[in-house]
Write a protein that holds these residues in place. Structure first.
Motif, PDB file in Angstrom:
ATOM      1  N   MET A 180       0.829  -1.207   0.000  1.00  0.00           N
ATOM      2  CA  MET A 180       0.000   0.000   0.000  1.00  0.00           C
ATOM      3  C   MET A 180       0.866   1.260   0.000  1.00  0.00           C
ATOM      4  SD  MET A 180      -2.839  -1.030  -0.452  1.00  0.00           S
ATOM      5  CE  MET A 180      -4.445  -0.598   0.069  1.00  0.00           C
ATOM      6  N   GLU A 181       2.009   1.212   0.684  1.00  0.00           N
ATOM      7  CA  GLU A 181       2.924   2.356   0.667  1.00  0.00           C
ATOM      8  C   GLU A 181       3.536   2.561  -0.711  1.00  0.00           C
ATOM      9  OE1 GLU A 181       6.019   2.965   3.484  1.00  0.00           O
ATOM     10  OE2 GLU A 181       4.706   2.527   5.183  1.00  0.00           O
ATOM     11  N   ALA A 182       3.811   1.481  -1.423  1.00  0.00           N
ATOM     12  CA  ALA A 182       4.438   1.577  -2.737  1.00  0.00           C
ATOM     13  C   ALA A 182       3.422   1.775  -3.858  1.00  0.00           C
ATOM     14  CB  ALA A 182       5.249   0.323  -3.010  1.00  0.00           C
ATOM     15  N   LEU A 183       2.147   1.766  -3.532  1.00  0.00           N
ATOM     16  CA  LEU A 183       1.102   1.823  -4.558  1.00  0.00           C
ATOM     17  C   LEU A 183       1.079   3.137  -5.332  1.00  0.00           C
ATOM     18  CD1 LEU A 183      -1.139  -0.060  -5.542  1.00  0.00           C
ATOM     19  CD2 LEU A 183      -2.700   1.136  -4.037  1.00  0.00           C
ATOM     20  N   ASP A 184       1.459   4.235  -4.719  1.00  0.00           N
ATOM     21  CA  ASP A 184       1.391   5.517  -5.406  1.00  0.00           C
ATOM     22  C   ASP A 184       2.447   5.655  -6.497  1.00  0.00           C
ATOM     23  OD1 ASP A 184       3.342   5.539  -3.457  1.00  0.00           O
ATOM     24  OD2 ASP A 184       3.171   7.696  -3.073  1.00  0.00           O
ATOM     25  N   VAL A 185       3.497   4.832  -6.472  1.00  0.00           N
ATOM     26  CA  VAL A 185       4.551   4.896  -7.477  1.00  0.00           C
ATOM     27  C   VAL A 185       4.256   3.958  -8.651  1.00  0.00           C
ATOM     28  CG1 VAL A 185       7.042   4.592  -7.821  1.00  0.00           C
ATOM     29  CG2 VAL A 185       6.189   5.446  -5.666  1.00  0.00           C
ATOM     30  N   LEU A 186       3.439   2.970  -8.440  1.00  0.00           N
ATOM     31  CA  LEU A 186       3.226   1.939  -9.458  1.00  0.00           C
ATOM     32  C   LEU A 186       2.631   2.442 -10.771  1.00  0.00           C
ATOM     33  CD1 LEU A 186       2.203  -1.126  -7.289  1.00  0.00           C
ATOM     34  CD2 LEU A 186       4.411  -0.575  -8.286  1.00  0.00           C
ATOM     35  N   PRO A 187       1.717   3.418 -10.802  1.00  0.00           N
ATOM     36  CA  PRO A 187       1.244   3.889 -12.114  1.00  0.00           C
ATOM     37  C   PRO A 187       2.358   4.456 -12.997  1.00  0.00           C
ATOM     38  CG  PRO A 187      -0.269   4.599 -10.416  1.00  0.00           C
ATOM     39  CD  PRO A 187       0.906   3.990  -9.719  1.00  0.00           C
ATOM     40  N   VAL A 188       3.302   5.165 -12.408  1.00  0.00           N
ATOM     41  CA  VAL A 188       4.431   5.692 -13.178  1.00  0.00           C
ATOM     42  C   VAL A 188       5.271   4.545 -13.724  1.00  0.00           C
ATOM     43  CG1 VAL A 188       6.536   7.088 -13.032  1.00  0.00           C
ATOM     44  CG2 VAL A 188       4.466   7.818 -11.845  1.00  0.00           C
ATOM     45  N   LEU A 189       5.476   3.515 -12.911  1.00  0.00           N
ATOM     46  CA  LEU A 189       6.256   2.364 -13.361  1.00  0.00           C
ATOM     47  C   LEU A 189       5.540   1.596 -14.474  1.00  0.00           C
ATOM     48  CD1 LEU A 189       7.570   1.111  -9.924  1.00  0.00           C
ATOM     49  CD2 LEU A 189       8.855   2.295 -11.698  1.00  0.00           C
ATOM     50  N   LEU A 190       4.222   1.456 -14.365  1.00  0.00           N
ATOM     51  CA  LEU A 190       3.466   0.783 -15.431  1.00  0.00           C
ATOM     52  C   LEU A 190       3.509   1.575 -16.731  1.00  0.00           C
ATOM     53  CD1 LEU A 190       0.360  -0.575 -13.508  1.00  0.00           C
ATOM     54  CD2 LEU A 190       2.198  -1.885 -14.555  1.00  0.00           C
ATOM     55  N   TYR A 191       3.424   2.899 -16.623  1.00  0.00           N
ATOM     56  CA  TYR A 191       3.524   3.743 -17.811  1.00  0.00           C
ATOM     57  C   TYR A 191       4.895   3.574 -18.463  1.00  0.00           C
ATOM     58  CZ  TYR A 191       3.903   7.865 -20.737  1.00  0.00           C
ATOM     59  OH  TYR A 191       4.104   8.706 -21.794  1.00  0.00           O
TER      60      TYR A 191
END
Length: 158
Positions: A60-71
């Motif tokens: 949950m802490e790392a969730l805010d970075v994941l959209p940038v990584l998926l992009y």
């Protein structure tokens, strides 16, 4: 849990007796219920494990970075897929979707081996893709690992 064991046994008998592909729409809901109920009951038990809660908290802490990584992953995969699609003959890579499949499989180091580049340009692009993919995959592992370390240090406060 007796109900979970009964559902699992019924699911195994149902799967062994009937070919799941032959199940009609009327029986589809029953099939899903019989197969999914033990899994859902097992997942319900995870609430009792405090260490699993720590892992969830780290994600949950790392969730805010994941959209940038998926992009970034989509951008890398599409770029290399375009290069491979242009470089390879059509009998090897028939569409951009096939090239995208090859790019994602190569980036994630799965490498099924069903598609392999034939031209030199395709091989050079594949090597670049594999190297970029290996370097890229280290980023999310580091982010989630750092978040897990933070959560692990704060585990007494949870």
């Amino acid at each position: 849990d007796a109900a979970g064991i009964l559902f699992a046994a019924a699911g195994a008998v149902f799967a062994a007796e009937y070919d799941v592909r032959d199940v009609r729409e009327a029986h589809f809901a029953v099939c899903i219920l019989v197969m999914a109920a033990p899994v859902l009951r097992f997942l319900k038990l995870l609430r009792r494990f405090k260490k699993f809660q720590l892992v969830l908290e780290a994600f949950m802490e790392a969730l805010d970075v994941l959209p940038v990584l998926l992009y970034t992953m989509c951008l890398l995969a599409l770029s290399f897929a375009s290069i491979i699609f242009i470089a390879e003959p059509r009998d090897n890579v028939s569409s951009l979707l096939t090239a995208m499949y090859f790019s994602i499989v190569s980036m994630t180091t799965v490498g099924y081996g069903d598609i392999a580049p034939l031209t030199t340009t395709g091989r050079v692009a594949s090597v670049g893709l594999i190297l970029c993919g290996a370097l890229y995959m280290a980023i999310p592992i580091g982010i989630v690992g750092t978040a897990f370390s933070k959560v692990w240090e704060d585990r007494d406060r949870l």
